[in-house]
Design a protein around this motif. Sequence first.
Motif, mmCIF file in Angstrom:
data_model
loop_
_atom_site.group_PDB
_atom_site.id
_atom_site.type_symbol
_atom_site.label_atom_id
_atom_site.label_comp_id
_atom_site.label_asym_id
_atom_site.label_seq_id
_atom_site.Cartn_x
_atom_site.Cartn_y
_atom_site.Cartn_z
ATOM 1 N N PHE A 1 7.266 -6.086 -4.394
ATOM 2 C CA PHE A 1 6.147 -5.341 -4.970
ATOM 3 C C PHE A 1 5.916 -5.822 -6.398
ATOM 4 N N ASP A 2 4.939 -6.687 -6.585
ATOM 5 C CA ASP A 2 4.691 -7.310 -7.890
ATOM 6 C C ASP A 2 4.521 -6.321 -9.040
ATOM 7 N N PRO A 3 3.790 -5.198 -8.860
ATOM 8 C CA PRO A 3 3.595 -4.293 -10.000
ATOM 9 C C PRO A 3 4.891 -3.721 -10.576
ATOM 10 N N ALA A 4 5.981 -3.753 -9.819
ATOM 11 C CA ALA A 4 7.243 -3.194 -10.311
ATOM 12 C C ALA A 4 8.036 -4.180 -11.155
ATOM 13 N N VAL A 5 7.666 -5.450 -11.132
ATOM 14 C CA VAL A 5 8.465 -6.465 -11.815
ATOM 15 C C VAL A 5 8.540 -6.230 -13.330
ATOM 16 N N PRO A 6 7.434 -5.967 -14.038
ATOM 17 C CA PRO A 6 7.555 -5.734 -15.483
ATOM 18 C C PRO A 6 8.468 -4.561 -15.819
ATOM 19 N N GLN A 7 8.381 -3.491 -15.043
ATOM 20 C CA GLN A 7 9.250 -2.353 -15.314
ATOM 21 C C GLN A 7 10.708 -2.688 -15.018
ATOM 22 N N GLU B 1 0.829 -1.200 0.000
ATOM 23 C CA GLU B 1 0.000 0.000 0.000
ATOM 24 C C GLU B 1 0.866 1.254 0.000
ATOM 25 N N GLN B 2 1.926 1.232 0.788
ATOM 26 C CA GLN B 2 2.825 2.388 0.834
ATOM 27 C C GLN B 2 3.538 2.585 -0.506
ATOM 28 N N LEU B 3 4.016 1.515 -1.087
ATOM 29 C CA LEU B 3 4.717 1.617 -2.367
ATOM 30 C C LEU B 3 3.791 2.106 -3.462
ATOM 31 N N SER B 4 2.579 1.586 -3.465
ATOM 32 C CA SER B 4 1.608 2.020 -4.467
ATOM 33 C C SER B 4 1.282 3.498 -4.315
ATOM 34 N N ALA B 5 1.125 3.938 -3.061
ATOM 35 C CA ALA B 5 0.816 5.346 -2.817
ATOM 36 C C ALA B 5 1.976 6.250 -3.227
ATOM 37 N N LEU B 6 3.203 5.828 -2.938
ATOM 38 C CA LEU B 6 4.377 6.600 -3.339
ATOM 39 C C LEU B 6 4.448 6.755 -4.852
ATOM 40 N N SER C 1 20.556 -8.256 -6.858
ATOM 41 C CA SER C 1 20.760 -8.598 -5.450
ATOM 42 C C SER C 1 19.470 -8.451 -4.660
ATOM 43 N N ALA C 2 18.726 -7.369 -4.929
ATOM 44 C CA ALA C 2 17.455 -7.157 -4.232
ATOM 45 C C ALA C 2 16.493 -8.299 -4.507
ATOM 46 N N LEU C 3 16.464 -8.757 -5.750
ATOM 47 C CA LEU C 3 15.596 -9.888 -6.086
ATOM 48 C C LEU C 3 16.092 -11.173 -5.426
ATOM 49 N N ASN C 4 17.384 -11.382 -5.462
ATOM 50 C CA ASN C 4 17.941 -12.633 -4.976
ATOM 51 C C ASN C 4 17.854 -12.787 -3.461
ATOM 52 N N ASP C 5 17.621 -11.699 -2.758
ATOM 53 C CA ASP C 5 17.592 -11.739 -1.301
ATOM 54 C C ASP C 5 16.297 -12.321 -0.731
ATOM 55 N N THR C 6 15.302 -12.541 -1.563
ATOM 56 C CA THR C 6 14.026 -13.080 -1.067
ATOM 57 C C THR C 6 13.622 -14.315 -1.861
ATOM 58 N N ALA C 7 12.884 -15.197 -1.206
ATOM 59 C CA ALA C 7 12.375 -16.380 -1.904
ATOM 60 C C ALA C 7 11.448 -15.967 -3.038
ATOM 61 N N TRP C 8 10.711 -14.875 -2.843
ATOM 62 C CA TRP C 8 9.830 -14.341 -3.892
ATOM 63 C C TRP C 8 10.631 -13.932 -5.122
ATOM 64 N N GLY C 9 11.795 -13.295 -4.899
ATOM 65 C CA GLY C 9 12.524 -12.702 -6.011
ATOM 66 C C GLY C 9 13.494 -13.620 -6.714
ATOM 67 N N LEU D 1 16.455 3.843 -7.785
ATOM 68 C CA LEU D 1 16.158 3.816 -6.349
ATOM 69 C C LEU D 1 14.730 3.359 -6.090
ATOM 70 N N TRP D 2 13.809 3.780 -6.952
ATOM 71 C CA TRP D 2 12.423 3.331 -6.826
ATOM 72 C C TRP D 2 12.332 1.820 -7.045
ATOM 73 N N LEU D 3 12.961 1.317 -8.100
ATOM 74 C CA LEU D 3 12.889 -0.110 -8.389
ATOM 75 C C LEU D 3 13.557 -0.936 -7.304
ATOM 76 N N GLU D 4 14.659 -0.449 -6.763
ATOM 77 C CA GLU D 4 15.336 -1.185 -5.701
ATOM 78 C C GLU D 4 14.439 -1.306 -4.469
ATOM 79 N N ALA D 5 13.787 -0.204 -4.099
ATOM 80 C CA ALA D 5 12.878 -0.245 -2.943
ATOM 81 C C ALA D 5 11.699 -1.178 -3.210
ATOM 82 N N ALA D 6 11.175 -1.131 -4.432
ATOM 83 C CA ALA D 6 10.019 -1.959 -4.775
ATOM 84 C C ALA D 6 10.379 -3.444 -4.763
ATOM 85 N N LEU D 7 11.506 -3.796 -5.374
ATOM 86 C CA LEU D 7 11.895 -5.206 -5.438
ATOM 87 C C LEU D 7 12.312 -5.726 -4.066
#
Length: 652
Positions: free
Chosen positions: A586-592, A554-559, A611-619, A576-582
């Motif tokens: 934050f799924d909506p940022a993945v295509p971008q 919700e916070q990322l979407s609002a930002l 690295s941001a993606l690799n740090d989570t099981a999701w990413g 910086l936006w993409l790094e914070a999102a990943l």
Amino acid sequence: MRAFVSFLMLPFVFLLAGCGDVVSQDTAQRGKIAPILTSEEAFDDQTFAKPKEARVTHIDLDLAMDFDAKTIGGTATLDVLAADEADSIILDSNGLRVSAVTDEAGNALEFGLGETVEGKGEPLTIELPAQKLEREADLGEGDLAPTHRIVVEYVSAPEAEALQWLSPEQTAGGEHPFIFSQGQAINNRTWIPTQDSPGIRQTWEATISAPEPLNVVMSGVVQGDPKEEGNRRDFRFVMNNPVPPYLIAIAAGNIEFRELGPRSGVWAEPEVIEAAAQEVGDTEEMIDAGIALFGDYRWGRYDMIVLPPAFPYGGMENPVMTFLTPTFIAGDRSNNGLVAHELAHSWSGNLTTYSSWRDGWLNEGVTSYFENRIVEEVYGKERAEQEYALSYAGLVSGIEDAGADNPATAMRSPDGISPFDTKGFAIYDKGTVFLRTVENIIGREKFDAWLTQWFDSHAFEPVTSEMFLADLREKLIGDDAELEERLMLNEWVYGTGLPENAWKPDDAAFAEVDSAVAAYASDATLPDVDAWRGWTAAEQRRFLEELPQELSNEQLSALDTALGLSQTENNEVLFLWLEAALRNEFDPAVPQAERFLARVGRNKFVSPLFSALNDTAWGKPIAQRIYAKTRSSYHAYTRGNVDDTLQYEKPA
């Protein structure tokens, strides 16, 4: 803190009598020899060369590009200065395919490649000709002429790490192939047989054959128009100033030129040239600022080329032809600190160059300080102070992450770790803060005069941390024990972490932004949209860098909705936006992010996002999926970093 005080007492020995003469632009020519340091602290363990026995002083390349084979090949004629008892010379190679070596008359010389050392390549040992060269008639008393000349016939390997071969599809135009080189740190040994060490400065010249209609640029002065040879063209370049070998650079593609002023211009693909020329339109003013600050510009012209996105760095300070990433183009010159930085290297790095890779701060830290001074002159004190504050914050954050006692946070890389493992913030940001601290303790006027004479006294010479500190002590400190204690010089250069006397940025630099950051951290209050749009790029970066690490969807979407982060044309802000999102899944940022990683090869952006993606099981699976598509488009440097992060294994 390591004690190097005893090194300050060592004499700086030069190879053979007379090699200590400073080579200026006015007198530099083939046959003039740049000095070489052979003191203990100047030793470069990244070369196989033994320059005290025999060393290269000049290179003449005659090479042809083969885009189908992805090779550059031909001959390299080397002028060699050797001690009387020397019977061979050792060059650096990494994958070079050497077919023959002769003397100038065509007589075969014995040669051999030694065993390969991972990351370093293999030594190429060549028998020296039995006959010495005659002294050149135009040399003055006390000057030295090369004693031998050898000709190496060779071709680079298709996988040469210095060379990035791009298919037409990887360029803006999509019709013609492209090639560019990146020699720093020790990659030029993959396409040039020479002694690939920053302390072994060499003049050079080159004739390069390329297929029509491609244009070729190099980090030397072009000699007239290209000569037509069937469906190919020959381009001729000369660099009369002795330079470290990593600064020999080449690029070729469907590129065109725009003049910016009497000393400067920019090359780029036709699809990019207008935006590039607009973005670097302040270059002449920057050159004037650099000259006013720290003395003459000694390279004649200052041209640039904006490369395709695969270029792994922000910029590379190749003399007379700076290489730039297209990712700095924002339409408002807000990222032009990059241009100021590469220009500043014309003094710190190119004019005075570290003799070994352990002194990286002498190039990058001094240059980053100089960059900030140019920014202040051209864009004003407020912008310069904001950019200094970002650098200071990056240093503090880096030390916190690495640990204050981590040897990789020392400016001069200590023995026991690879100089290439020293943290980037220790080389760039810590060096910047160090010199800002010295400036404010000593006084700007005195410090500027000292730094100007440092560049003048060591023009076209290799230098060391010990030389820098000794000169500073001799010219500015003298017997003032209290001043010596206040400056904490040894702690800065050899110590880890952040010395307690570090000059902090002005609290007012980001007062409005920091207030907005505090409000958001308190109750997720978003910045006023009109205020956000009026902020400088540095202020927007500051806000994003200071956001909480953990943010909800919700916070990322609002930002994004309020501030238009995903729509920004500034790649620094977008990253910086993409790094914070990943980082926050934050799924909506993945295509971008996928589109961004497919069009950008700059390691500063690519590695952290993976690295941001690799740090989570999701990413993790997202990172693997994207990298499988994008890996081949990245330079070897970027690939190596991401390969390590993702533990990538090449298909069998």
